[in-house]
Motif scaffolding. Structure first.
Motif, PDB file in Angstrom:
ATOM      1  N   GLU A   5       0.598  -1.705  -4.514  1.00  0.00           N
ATOM      2  CA  GLU A   5      -0.266  -0.710  -4.686  1.00  0.00           C
ATOM      3  C   GLU A   5      -1.618  -0.975  -5.366  1.00  0.00           C
ATOM      4  N   ARG A  57       2.897   1.963   5.771  1.00  0.00           N
ATOM      5  CA  ARG A  57       2.522   2.822   6.673  1.00  0.00           C
ATOM      6  C   ARG A  57       1.136   3.407   6.018  1.00  0.00           C
ATOM      7  N   ALA A  58       0.202   3.756   7.083  1.00  0.00           N
ATOM      8  CA  ALA A  58      -0.881   4.604   6.964  1.00  0.00           C
ATOM      9  C   ALA A  58      -2.026   3.515   5.849  1.00  0.00           C
ATOM     10  N   ALA A 106      -3.189  -6.522  -1.748  1.00  0.00           N
ATOM     11  CA  ALA A 106      -2.322  -7.418  -1.092  1.00  0.00           C
ATOM     12  C   ALA A 106      -2.900  -8.656  -0.683  1.00  0.00           C
ATOM     13  N   GLU A 107      -4.204  -8.691  -0.559  1.00  0.00           N
ATOM     14  CA  GLU A 107      -5.005 -10.008  -0.165  1.00  0.00           C
ATOM     15  C   GLU A 107      -5.150 -10.957  -1.428  1.00  0.00           C
ATOM     16  N   PHE A 121       5.742   5.877  -0.482  1.00  0.00           N
ATOM     17  CA  PHE A 121       6.171   5.964   1.118  1.00  0.00           C
ATOM     18  C   PHE A 121       5.862   4.808   1.849  1.00  0.00           C
ATOM     19  N   GLY A 124       0.710  -1.033  -0.160  1.00  0.00           N
ATOM     20  CA  GLY A 124       0.026   0.066  -0.012  1.00  0.00           C
ATOM     21  C   GLY A 124       0.989   1.201   0.056  1.00  0.00           C
ATOM     22  N   LYS A 141      -1.634   5.515  -9.476  1.00  0.00           N
ATOM     23  CA  LYS A 141      -0.609   5.410  -8.589  1.00  0.00           C
ATOM     24  C   LYS A 141       0.747   4.671  -9.154  1.00  0.00           C
TER      25      LYS A 141
END
Ligand code: SAM
Length: 244
Positions: free
Chosen positions: A106, A153-154, A134-135, A88, A83, A111
């Motif tokens: 991503e 992150r986030a 990711a899943e 970042f 993600g 993106k």
């Protein structure tokens, strides 16, 4: 617009304050060019809300580079940033540690297109993007339990990101989760989830982001046994129904 001399100084001072290595002049040029590339692409694609120079330096560059405080990012390790958004923490880390073999995962195609363009414009080698969730990606045999390190992150609560990320990490590897000050409140259920996924929370590195003063916590999770094949669950389930 590349970074001003003041912003470059702010970056160096902030990294120095955290005890992190300073980038070489070539790396500083690349980090500065990254700002230029991000701003330019941000006019067409919604990549980040942080567009002022100071915010970019502190909240994107310095915050990403705090992963180095774990002292777990070395040599030619295979690293996946799950993600990654506009890159970042993966892109700044790849710039200052060029030997790392970096995969940027991503879900949003626009993106990913930006990340490909930026990596190429920066002349980075041994870096690739992966468009998908990711899943799903974590069930591909060539991606499952092959990474030395995962970064995140986030992207969600600790239990959610543990389910999204730990399946990518080889036994003996580590997941680094960048969190804010309130993370302890999540840790009860998260610890159970981490264990069910084959991991163990071994350290919480606390820091303050220089110049801003915000507290950050970096969770260091060791992968000590294989993740059961049923994880991660179907797209959306780890966020909607976190384990425990
Ligand atoms: N990590 C970046 C950062 O800190 O700036 C981006 C954070 S942004 C809030 C979350 C990003 O994760 C989004 O770009 C989103 O598309 C991506 N994302 C969320 N869930 C995902 C999943 N299950 N698989 C892959 N990417 C995901």
């Amino acid at each position: 617009m590349p970074l001003s001399d003041d912003s470059r100084r702010l970056l160096e001072l902030s990294l120095g304050e955290l005890g992190l290595p300073l980038p070489s002049s070539q790396q500083l040029e690349q980090l500065s060019r990254l700002y230029d590339l991000l701003l330019e692409a941000n006019t067409r694609t919604n990549l980040t809300a942080i567009t002022d120079e100071r915010g970019f330096v502190l909240k994107h560059l310095v915050d990403s580079l705090t992963c180095e405080l774990s002292q777990l990012l070395e040599g030619q390790q295979r690293v996946i940033d799950v993600g990654t958004g506009a890159g970042f923490p993966g892109l700044p880390l790849k710039i200052v540690k060029p030997a790392l073999d970096m995969t940027l995962l991503e879900a949003t195609r626009k993106k990913v297109e930006y990340l490909d363009q930026a990596s190429q414009a920066l002349g980075l080698k041994n870096i690739r993007t992966l468009w998908g969730r990711a899943e799903e990606q974590a069930h591909r045999p060539e991606l499952r339990e092959v990474f030395d390190r995962a970064l995140v992150r986030a992207v969600g609560t600790t239990a959610t990101v543990a389910e999204l990320c730990l399946p990518f990490v080889r036994v003996g590897g580590y997941l680094l989760v960048q969190k804010g000050p309130e993370v302890e409140a999540e840790l009860g259920p998260a610890n159970k989830a981490i264990r069910a996924l084959g991991g163990k929370l071994v350290e919480i590195i606390k820091l303050r982001l220089p110049g801003i003063g915000d507290q950050r916590k970096l969770l260091v999770i060791e992968k000590n046994t294989e993740t059961p094949p049923r994880y991660p669950r179907r797209p959306g389930v780890p966020a909607k129904h976190p384990l425990f």
